[in-house]
Design a protein around this motif. Structure first.
Motif, short mmCIF file in Angstrom:
data_model
loop_
_atom_site.label_atom_id
_atom_site.label_comp_id
_atom_site.label_asym_id
_atom_site.label_seq_id
_atom_site.Cartn_x
_atom_site.Cartn_y
_atom_site.Cartn_z
N ASP A 266 -6.64 -9.62 -8.50
CA ASP A 266 -5.88 -8.58 -7.79
C ASP A 266 -5.25 -9.13 -6.52
O ASP A 266 -4.12 -8.78 -6.17
CB ASP A 266 -6.80 -7.40 -7.46
CG ASP A 266 -7.33 -6.69 -8.68
OD1 ASP A 266 -6.81 -6.95 -9.80
OD2 ASP A 266 -8.28 -5.89 -8.55
N VAL A 267 -5.98 -10.00 -5.83
CA VAL A 267 -5.44 -10.66 -4.64
C VAL A 267 -4.28 -11.57 -5.05
O VAL A 267 -3.22 -11.59 -4.41
CB VAL A 267 -6.54 -11.47 -3.92
CG1 VAL A 267 -5.96 -12.15 -2.68
CG2 VAL A 267 -7.71 -10.56 -3.55
N ALA A 268 -4.49 -12.31 -6.13
CA ALA A 268 -3.44 -13.21 -6.61
C ALA A 268 -2.18 -12.45 -6.97
O ALA A 268 -1.06 -12.89 -6.65
CB ALA A 268 -3.94 -14.00 -7.83
N GLN A 269 -2.32 -11.31 -7.61
CA GLN A 269 -1.14 -10.54 -8.02
C GLN A 269 -0.30 -10.14 -6.81
O GLN A 269 0.93 -10.22 -6.84
CB GLN A 269 -1.58 -9.29 -8.78
CG GLN A 269 -0.41 -8.46 -9.30
CD GLN A 269 -0.88 -7.28 -10.14
OE1 GLN A 269 -2.05 -6.93 -10.14
NE2 GLN A 269 0.04 -6.69 -10.88
N TYR A 270 -0.96 -9.75 -5.75
CA TYR A 270 -0.25 -9.37 -4.52
C TYR A 270 0.54 -10.55 -3.96
O TYR A 270 1.74 -10.45 -3.66
CB TYR A 270 -1.27 -8.86 -3.49
CG TYR A 270 -0.70 -8.59 -2.12
CD1 TYR A 270 -0.05 -7.38 -1.84
CD2 TYR A 270 -0.82 -9.52 -1.10
CE1 TYR A 270 0.47 -7.12 -0.58
CE2 TYR A 270 -0.31 -9.27 0.17
CZ TYR A 270 0.34 -8.07 0.42
OH TYR A 270 0.85 -7.82 1.66
N TYR A 271 -0.13 -11.69 -3.85
CA TYR A 271 0.53 -12.84 -3.25
C TYR A 271 1.54 -13.50 -4.18
O TYR A 271 2.53 -14.08 -3.72
CB TYR A 271 -0.51 -13.84 -2.77
CG TYR A 271 -1.12 -13.46 -1.45
CD1 TYR A 271 -0.35 -13.41 -0.29
CD2 TYR A 271 -2.48 -13.15 -1.35
CE1 TYR A 271 -0.91 -13.05 0.93
CE2 TYR A 271 -3.05 -12.80 -0.13
CZ TYR A 271 -2.26 -12.75 1.02
OH TYR A 271 -2.80 -12.40 2.23
N ILE A 272 1.32 -13.43 -5.48
CA ILE A 272 2.30 -13.97 -6.42
C ILE A 272 3.62 -13.22 -6.28
O ILE A 272 4.70 -13.82 -6.26
CB ILE A 272 1.77 -13.90 -7.87
CG1 ILE A 272 0.66 -14.94 -8.07
CG2 ILE A 272 2.90 -14.14 -8.88
CD1 ILE A 272 -0.08 -14.80 -9.38
N SER A 273 3.54 -11.90 -6.17
CA SER A 273 4.75 -11.11 -5.97
C SER A 273 5.44 -11.51 -4.67
O SER A 273 6.66 -11.68 -4.62
CB SER A 273 4.39 -9.62 -5.96
OG SER A 273 5.53 -8.83 -5.65
N TRP A 274 4.67 -11.68 -3.63
CA TRP A 274 5.21 -12.10 -2.34
C TRP A 274 5.89 -13.47 -2.45
O TRP A 274 7.01 -13.66 -1.98
CB TRP A 274 4.07 -12.14 -1.32
CG TRP A 274 4.49 -12.36 0.11
CD1 TRP A 274 5.66 -12.87 0.58
CD2 TRP A 274 3.69 -12.07 1.27
NE1 TRP A 274 5.66 -12.93 1.95
CE2 TRP A 274 4.46 -12.44 2.41
CE3 TRP A 274 2.41 -11.55 1.46
CZ2 TRP A 274 3.97 -12.31 3.70
CZ3 TRP A 274 1.94 -11.41 2.76
CH2 TRP A 274 2.71 -11.78 3.86
N PHE A 275 5.24 -14.40 -3.10
CA PHE A 275 5.77 -15.75 -3.26
C PHE A 275 7.11 -15.74 -4.01
O PHE A 275 8.05 -16.44 -3.63
CB PHE A 275 4.75 -16.62 -4.00
CG PHE A 275 5.23 -18.01 -4.32
CD1 PHE A 275 5.49 -18.92 -3.31
CD2 PHE A 275 5.40 -18.40 -5.64
CE1 PHE A 275 5.93 -20.21 -3.61
CE2 PHE A 275 5.83 -19.68 -5.94
CZ PHE A 275 6.10 -20.59 -4.93
N LYS A 276 7.18 -14.94 -5.04
CA LYS A 276 8.38 -14.94 -5.88
C LYS A 276 9.54 -14.17 -5.25
O LYS A 276 10.71 -14.53 -5.45
CB LYS A 276 8.06 -14.36 -7.26
CG LYS A 276 7.18 -15.26 -8.11
CD LYS A 276 6.98 -14.68 -9.50
CE LYS A 276 6.20 -15.62 -10.38
NZ LYS A 276 6.06 -15.11 -11.77
#
Length: 437
Positions: free
Chosen positions: A303-313
């Motif tokens: 869930d943490v990764a999903q948040y930051y992946i969106s931010w990164f992209k």
């Protein structure tokens, strides 16, 4: 990386799915920022195609574009990767090889493995070339890598080589990387944990090696990892200071380094405790790793990764629409005496505490409690970290609550107790849970 061995096969450190049914397709050309997860193909011995499909779908659901396949030998892994490509092609998922050069490789085997799926629509391309990476490999020398590339080119297969030469960690070594290995096209910084120090990891290595390959035609790949603990080899075991790593390393990626590719280390390296995939019961873990892996789920870290992946992209923090707290903690304090296993190197570094990462849509009060210890803090919209220290009492379980305007929105107890005695195996692997609306 770790190696698990026993009577079975060896294994090592372990939002939407789109279905593309195609008969003939060319691999997608991309230089957009991408996110991959390092996948230990050694752990696929018992895999069927359905296992690959499940892992890939789970990864896609949080924005991961593909797997970097850590392959250690020309053995069963090659056969399992046939199933991996079948599953990936059905899902529009991407794959590239990360050759584990800590094992002995024949160049001819590596060439054949790259060629096997070179025309697959799921083979990941960088600048119209197949991306190939490694774990280690600098000891093979420049001539090995230059001839590896030229041999593939003679077959009409062009690659971009972005290896993880793991001895290149000191920022001062960046200046010599390209001159020593002129055949490389990019670089993968494997190091995503502090180097045996009681301090947070900095971006010094990332920025130095990113600059060193900035004029080349391949990607700079930055590793992001949640944890590091291994207890398999007695005196060779270790834990790195990882208490808040999963949050601040992502912050470094999205705010400071902004690499071409983020590679999550790892999806399924159970032996080193940095898996974010589900624990597959079909995977043989040897005799020691289950003692600190079984029951210690890490799924909520996704869930943490999903948040930051969106931010990164996208380049901006995503709007949070649902309150959630992801929390993690070890089951034993660091000073406990255990009857088996070994006390790992750096055992004094981790803090005895329950850590919580609040992802909130609006300001709220977070309560963390365990035994006689309670910490309350106010968190605004977005991401906020907090923690509560372990209590002196034995056999206690954490309590986590989100409240707003004096009313409890949601609360929960953890699923694992923190114990002060009765430890049977030294374990610094955390349990990860979550609470949400």
């Amino acid at each position: 990386m770790s190696v698990l061995q026993g009577s079975g096969p060896h294994t090592t450190m372990q939002k939407f799915a789109f279905l593309f049914l195609t008969c003939v397709a060319l691999p997608r050309v991309t230089n957009a920022q991408s996110v991959f997860a390092h996948f230990m193909a050694q752990n696929s011995y018992s895999y069927a195609e359905s296992d690959w499909t499940n892992d890939m779908t789970t990864a896609q659901n949080i924005g991961i574009d593909g797997f970097a396949l850590n392959i250690a030998a020309n053995d069963y892994e090659v056969d399992r990767i046939v199933d991996a490509y079948a599953a990936a092609e059905a899902l529009g998922f991407k794959l590239f090889y990360s050759f584990d050069m800590s094992y002995t490789w024949q160049q001819s085997d590596m060439i054949k493995i790259v060629a096997n799926h070179s025309s697959s629509p799921s083979t990941f391309l960088w600048n119209n070339n197949i991306l190939v990476s490694t774990y280690s490999g600098e000891s093979y020398g420049e001539d090995f890598w230059a001839s590896f590339k030229s041999a593939l080119q003679s077959q009409g297969i062009n690659i971009k080589l972005a290896p993880a030469f793991t001895t290149y960690r000191d920022p001062s070594g960046a200046a010599s990387l390209v001159s020593t290995f002129p055949s490389i096209d990019g670089f993968f910084n494997w190091w995503s944990w502090p180097a045996d120090v009681d301090a947070n990891l900095t971006t010094a290595t990332d920025l130095a090696y990113q600059a060193a390959v900035s004029s080349l035609s391949g990607p700079y790949i930055m590793s992001v990892s949640p944890w590091q603990f291994k207890n398999l080899d007695g005196a060779g075991d270790w834990v790195e200071y990882s208490d808040t790593l999963w949050n601040y390393r992502w912050q470094q990626a999205v705010n400071d380094v902004k690499p071409d590719i983020v590679e999550i280390v790892t999806w399924n390296d159970y032996g080193e405790s940095h898996y974010i995939g589900d624990i597959n019961p079909n995977v043989y873990l040897g005799t020691q790793a289950p003692l600190y892996v079984d029951g210690f789920t890490h799924a909520a870290w996704r869930d943490v990764a999903q948040y930051y992946i969106s931010w990164f992209k996208t380049g901006s923090a995503p709007t949070i629409t649902k309150d959630e707290v992801v929390f993690w903690y070890r089951a034993w304090p660091k000073a406990v005496n255990c009857s088996t296993g070994s006390l790992p190197r750096n055992a004094a570094y981790p803090e005895d505490a329950v850590f919580a990462l609040a992802m909130l849509k609006d300001t709220a009060t977070i309560t963390l409690a365990i035994g006689s210890n309670t910490v309350t803090f106010t968190a605004g919209a977005g991401v906020t970290m907090g923690s509560v220290p372990f209590p002196s009492e034995d056999s206690q379980i954490p309590y986590i609550a989100i409240s707003r305007d004096g009313t409890t929105v949601v609360d929960i107890h953890g699923s694992m107790y923190v114990n002060q005695s009765g430890c049977t195996y030294y374990n610094f692997n955390p349990f990860v849970g979550s609470i949400s609306e």
